[in-house]
Design a protein around this motif. Sequence first.
Motif, PDB file in Angstrom:
ATOM      1  N   ILE A 114      -8.869 -12.904   2.267  1.00 43.76           N
ATOM      2  CA  ILE A 114      -7.403 -12.835   2.558  1.00 43.76           C
ATOM      3  C   ILE A 114      -6.751 -13.922   3.752  1.00 43.76           C
ATOM      4  N   LEU A 140     -14.040 -11.315  -1.466  1.00 45.18           N
ATOM      5  CA  LEU A 140     -12.835 -11.941  -1.575  1.00 45.18           C
ATOM      6  C   LEU A 140     -12.592 -12.467  -0.265  1.00 45.18           C
ATOM      7  N   VAL A 161     -14.730  -8.359   2.248  1.00 43.80           N
ATOM      8  CA  VAL A 161     -13.475  -9.316   2.356  1.00 43.80           C
ATOM      9  C   VAL A 161     -13.346 -10.123   3.702  1.00 43.80           C
ATOM     10  N   GLN A 193      -7.165  -6.052  -6.483  1.00 49.67           N
ATOM     11  CA  GLN A 193      -7.928  -6.909  -6.810  1.00 49.67           C
ATOM     12  C   GLN A 193      -9.482  -6.507  -6.035  1.00 49.67           C
ATOM     13  N   ALA A 237      -3.589  -8.071  -3.453  1.00 49.19           N
ATOM     14  CA  ALA A 237      -4.949  -8.418  -3.020  1.00 49.19           C
ATOM     15  C   ALA A 237      -5.611  -7.071  -3.060  1.00 49.19           C
ATOM     16  N   CYS A 281      -9.970 -15.201  -5.997  1.00 48.64           N
ATOM     17  CA  CYS A 281     -10.501 -14.509  -4.998  1.00 48.64           C
ATOM     18  C   CYS A 281      -9.932 -14.436  -3.670  1.00 48.64           C
ATOM     19  N   PHE A 294      -6.434 -14.402  -1.245  1.00 47.66           N
ATOM     20  CA  PHE A 294      -5.139 -13.936  -1.405  1.00 47.66           C
ATOM     21  C   PHE A 294      -4.366 -14.135  -0.289  1.00 47.66           C
TER      22      PHE A 294
END
Length: 280
Positions: A200, A198, A164, A268, A265, A241, A243
Amino acid sequence: MGSIWSLFAPSLLQQPWREVSEKDKRNLEFVKSYQPENKQVKHLRILLHGPVGAGKSSFINSVNTVLRGRPAGGAETDAISGSSYTSKTFKFHKSPGAKYSFVFNDIMGLEKDFDGGINVNDVKLALRGHVKEGYKFNTGQELREGDDGYNSFPTLEDKVHVLVCVVPADAVSRLSDQIVKKIRNIRLAASELGIPHLAILTRVDEACPEVKKDTSNIYKSKYLKEKVDRFHQMLGLPLNCIFLLKNYSHEIESNDKMNAAILCALKQMVTYGEDYLNDL
């Protein structure tokens, strides 16, 4: 830039481009009940990386807050750059003697200087499970096989199952070419290993005044949608993907609107990690 732009057009969409409801408790129920199907692991491992001060440790604390239902800490925040950072695995307390079935690893932040921040090769080693718990990352020394902190025989439990990237929403347009190159390099390494990736975008309240007034406007903000689209183009990450969320900082009470975005988030991340483990 955001406030000037909003003078010329409505700053909020009529409908959110992603549905996230603070009244929907299913995401919380999902992460609380999650258990990996793959019996080779007890915990799903999520590795956070990104620029210094992006909010990686704050996100860990925010997840802890959501799970406990009250403000909680545990991870030291990464707002200040340093020359070293100790590798730690953060587990979340569920009940006496029990932990949640997912863990986070937070590492030293990326810096724009070639020899600043964490070495990209160290992140690649972490992806493969070669970094031992308690190893102290050093900006001037890359971890190598034979070093005390090197794990020569990583198990599936040691390896990363989800990567992430954490970046402040208000800094997306200011990311240096060097930082973007490092993030892409790390993402490519994860892709070669089949590890899902992913992202954020944090500090949404600092990026958009409408979100600062009401956190439920996160996915209605035109300005934040613009930042997501920009980040998508920079890294090639699919839009589903990426967030948006606000980390807990000064709040002294749990906030359902903030929790909804964090859980969206988190679910996922767990879902993608579970798919990775099941596809091995």
